[in-house]
Design an enzyme around this catalytic site. Sequence first.
Site, PDB file in Angstrom:
ATOM      1  N   LEU A  33       0.819  -1.292  -0.336  1.00 58.66           N
ATOM      2  CA  LEU A  33      -0.131   0.209   0.009  1.00 58.66           C
ATOM      3  C   LEU A  33       0.775   1.674  -0.017  1.00 58.66           C
ATOM      4  O   LEU A  33       1.995   1.212   0.244  1.00 58.66           O
ATOM      5  CB  LEU A  33      -0.872  -0.288   1.284  1.00 58.66           C
ATOM      6  CG  LEU A  33      -1.705  -1.017   1.257  1.00 58.66           C
ATOM      7  CD1 LEU A  33      -2.828  -1.056   2.705  1.00 58.66           C
ATOM      8  CD2 LEU A  33      -2.828  -0.927   0.451  1.00 58.66           C
ATOM      9  N   GLY A  37       6.046   1.610   3.059  1.00 61.73           N
ATOM     10  CA  GLY A  37       7.454   1.928   3.243  1.00 61.73           C
ATOM     11  C   GLY A  37       8.255   1.327   2.052  1.00 61.73           C
ATOM     12  O   GLY A  37      10.040   0.393   2.240  1.00 61.73           O
ATOM     13  N   LYS A  38       7.662   0.663   1.236  1.00 68.76           N
ATOM     14  CA  LYS A  38       8.512   0.440  -0.131  1.00 68.76           C
ATOM     15  C   LYS A  38       9.430   1.148  -0.113  1.00 68.76           C
ATOM     16  O   LYS A  38      10.598   0.525   0.021  1.00 68.76           O
ATOM     17  CB  LYS A  38       7.211   0.453  -1.636  1.00 68.76           C
ATOM     18  CG  LYS A  38       6.288  -0.198  -1.429  1.00 68.76           C
ATOM     19  CD  LYS A  38       5.457  -0.554  -2.352  1.00 68.76           C
ATOM     20  CE  LYS A  38       4.584   1.191  -2.782  1.00 68.76           C
ATOM     21  NZ  LYS A  38       3.832   1.359  -1.856  1.00 68.76           N
ATOM     22  N   SER A 106       1.640  -1.558  -7.106  1.00 67.79           N
ATOM     23  CA  SER A 106       1.532  -2.850  -8.502  1.00 67.79           C
ATOM     24  C   SER A 106       0.291  -4.151  -7.147  1.00 67.79           C
ATOM     25  O   SER A 106       0.553  -5.054  -6.829  1.00 67.79           O
ATOM     26  CB  SER A 106       2.633  -3.597  -8.708  1.00 67.79           C
ATOM     27  OG  SER A 106       3.369  -4.163  -7.214  1.00 67.79           O
TER      28      SER A 106
HETATM   29  N1  LIG Z   1      -5.206   7.040  -7.139  1.00 68.90           N
HETATM   30  C1  LIG Z   1      -4.286   7.216  -6.064  1.00 68.90           C
HETATM   31  N2  LIG Z   1      -3.887   5.415  -5.627  1.00 68.90           N
HETATM   32  C2  LIG Z   1      -2.674   5.163  -4.878  1.00 68.90           C
HETATM   33  N3  LIG Z   1      -1.066   5.560  -5.376  1.00 68.90           N
HETATM   34  C3  LIG Z   1      -1.272   7.167  -5.896  1.00 68.90           C
HETATM   35  C4  LIG Z   1      -3.076   7.805  -6.397  1.00 68.90           C
HETATM   36  N4  LIG Z   1      -3.023   9.206  -6.722  1.00 68.90           N
HETATM   37  C5  LIG Z   1      -1.888   8.942  -6.379  1.00 68.90           C
HETATM   38  N5  LIG Z   1      -1.048   8.158  -6.319  1.00 68.90           N
HETATM   39  C6  LIG Z   1       0.565   8.464  -6.186  1.00 68.90           C
HETATM   40  O1  LIG Z   1       1.068   7.822  -6.712  1.00 68.90           O
HETATM   41  C7  LIG Z   1       2.021   6.454  -6.334  1.00 68.90           C
HETATM   42  C8  LIG Z   1       1.951   4.813  -6.744  1.00 68.90           C
HETATM   43  O2  LIG Z   1       1.911   4.654  -8.069  1.00 68.90           O
HETATM   44  P1  LIG Z   1       2.473   3.549  -8.752  1.00 68.90           P
HETATM   45  O3  LIG Z   1       2.558   3.893  -9.905  1.00 68.90           O
HETATM   46  O4  LIG Z   1       3.284   3.237  -7.466  1.00 68.90           O
HETATM   47  O5  LIG Z   1       1.120   2.979  -8.513  1.00 68.90           O
HETATM   48  S1  LIG Z   1       0.848   1.360  -9.186  1.00 68.90           S
HETATM   49  O6  LIG Z   1       1.692   0.428  -9.097  1.00 68.90           O
HETATM   50  O7  LIG Z   1       0.353   1.654 -10.722  1.00 68.90           O
HETATM   51  O8  LIG Z   1      -0.477   1.207  -8.849  1.00 68.90           O
HETATM   52  C9  LIG Z   1       1.735   6.405  -4.675  1.00 68.90           C
HETATM   53  O9  LIG Z   1       2.759   7.000  -3.831  1.00 68.90           O
HETATM   54  P2  LIG Z   1       3.028   5.232  -2.575  1.00 68.90           P
HETATM   55  O10 LIG Z   1       3.179   6.384  -1.425  1.00 68.90           O
HETATM   56  O11 LIG Z   1       4.836   5.821  -3.064  1.00 68.90           O
HETATM   57  O12 LIG Z   1       2.701   4.516  -3.217  1.00 68.90           O
HETATM   58  C10 LIG Z   1       1.376   7.633  -4.347  1.00 68.90           C
HETATM   59  O13 LIG Z   1       1.929   8.732  -4.189  1.00 68.90           O
HETATM   60  N1  LIG Z   2       9.680  -0.345   9.003  1.00 64.10           N
HETATM   61  C1  LIG Z   2       9.252   0.620   8.146  1.00 64.10           C
HETATM   62  N2  LIG Z   2       9.944   0.373   7.145  1.00 64.10           N
HETATM   63  C2  LIG Z   2       9.486   1.904   6.372  1.00 64.10           C
HETATM   64  N3  LIG Z   2       9.393   3.207   6.505  1.00 64.10           N
HETATM   65  C3  LIG Z   2       8.531   2.920   8.132  1.00 64.10           C
HETATM   66  C4  LIG Z   2       9.147   1.636   9.178  1.00 64.10           C
HETATM   67  N4  LIG Z   2       9.009   2.427   9.949  1.00 64.10           N
HETATM   68  C5  LIG Z   2       8.739   3.615   9.073  1.00 64.10           C
HETATM   69  N5  LIG Z   2       8.064   3.871   8.812  1.00 64.10           N
HETATM   70  C6  LIG Z   2       7.736   5.033   8.038  1.00 64.10           C
HETATM   71  O1  LIG Z   2       6.665   4.892   6.517  1.00 64.10           O
HETATM   72  C7  LIG Z   2       6.853   5.863   5.951  1.00 64.10           C
HETATM   73  C8  LIG Z   2       7.060   4.725   4.783  1.00 64.10           C
HETATM   74  O2  LIG Z   2       6.890   5.712   3.785  1.00 64.10           O
HETATM   75  P1  LIG Z   2       7.304   5.416   1.643  1.00 64.10           P
HETATM   76  O3  LIG Z   2       8.712   4.311   2.125  1.00 64.10           O
HETATM   77  O4  LIG Z   2       6.978   6.501   1.169  1.00 64.10           O
HETATM   78  O5  LIG Z   2       5.910   4.426   1.355  1.00 64.10           O
HETATM   79  P2  LIG Z   2       5.287   4.091   0.629  1.00 64.10           P
HETATM   80  O6  LIG Z   2       6.490   4.195  -0.639  1.00 64.10           O
HETATM   81  O7  LIG Z   2       5.283   2.365   0.560  1.00 64.10           O
HETATM   82  O8  LIG Z   2       4.041   5.214  -0.440  1.00 64.10           O
HETATM   83  C9  LIG Z   2       8.023   6.485   6.026  1.00 64.10           C
HETATM   84  O9  LIG Z   2       7.658   7.751   6.862  1.00 64.10           O
HETATM   85  C10 LIG Z   2       9.130   5.772   6.934  1.00 64.10           C
HETATM   86  O10 LIG Z   2       9.366   6.493   7.750  1.00 64.10           O
END
Ligand SMILES: Nc1ncnc2c1ncn2[C@@H]1O[C@H](COP(=O)(O)OS(=O)(=O)O)[C@@H](OP(=O)(O)O)[C@H]1O
Ligand SMILES: Nc1ncnc2c1ncn2[C@@H]1O[C@H](COP(=O)(O)OP(=O)(O)O)[C@@H](O)[C@H]1O
Length: 201
Positions: A33, A37-38, A106
């Site tokens: 999600l 933390g990806k 994904s």
């Molecule tokens: N509708 C919606 N749903 C999910 N995420 C959204 C959306 N709109 C914008 N964002 C931002 O885009 C990041 C996800 O992009 P991805 O390319 O990883 O998504 S996907 O794999 O195609 O589902 C995601 O980043 P991460 O937080 O790093 O996962 C969000 O910051």
């Molecule tokens: N064990 C952990 N592993 C990864 N992130 C963590 C963890 N604990 C707390 N966090 C926090 O959670 C957030 C994850 O954000 P992010 O890495 O951008 O997630 P994603 O790429 O899945 O959207 C960051 O602010 C990070 O510091």
Amino acid sequence: MSTNIVWHHTTITKEDRRKRNGHHSCVLWFTGLSGSGKSTVANAVSKKLFELGIQNYVLDGDNIRHGLNKDLGFSAKDRTENIRRIGEVAKLFVDSGQFVLTAFISPFAQDRELVRSLVENNEFIEIYVKCPLEECEKRDPKGLYKKARNGEIRDFTGIDSPYEEPVSPELTIETHLHSIEECVNKVIAYLRDRHFIKGES
Ligand SMILES: Nc1ncnc2c1ncn2[C@@H]1O[C@H](COP(=O)(O)OS(=O)(=O)O)[C@@H](OP(=O)(O)O)[C@H]1O
Ligand SMILES: Nc1ncnc2c1ncn2[C@@H]1O[C@H](COP(=O)(O)OP(=O)(O)O)[C@@H](O)[C@H]1O
């Protein structure tokens, strides 16, 4: 589409590049999600691999969507195309003899399986970055969950768009239970145990 196009084999092979680099090459596919933390874990693993002298590169959702995939949105069709293109890019990295770490939600199992099928058997490591929605929402590093709850963003994963949990990922890291360092160590230990990198775990 591909009529009249013939695959051109490169002079230097993947094996040549791996031998020169002194290590294997593979895809570390982080899925989970938004806010699970990806990015954080992928970048920390990348740093660790870099320090160990392993050629690697991180492909991150936000960055790819600014360039290569800026024509794509978040409909199911666009997400599938997003992952397909990233899979093809990841395959090129594997061919270049490097580790490639990908940080994309994904959400669809079928799309992840398609990427798995693009590379060889031992080249795709699916890492489920597991974290309950409530915790991701509490973290909300970019304020997107708040916007999704307010109806400012549509089709947001976990809110009004599905996330299909991996059924048998190579690895699961639970970021609400373990520190960033513990999660990184788990990935590195996996790579050592399976001889992707040298050294004892
Ligand atoms: N509708 C919606 N749903 C999910 N995420 C959204 C959306 N709109 C914008 N964002 C931002 O885009 C990041 C996800 O992009 P991805 O390319 O990883 O998504 S996907 O794999 O195609 O589902 C995601 O980043 P991460 O937080 O790093 O996962 C969000 O910051
Ligand atoms: N064990 C952990 N592993 C990864 N992130 C963590 C963890 N604990 C707390 N966090 C926090 O959670 C957030 C994850 O954000 P992010 O890495 O951008 O997630 P994603 O790429 O899945 O959207 C960051 O602010 C990070 O510091």
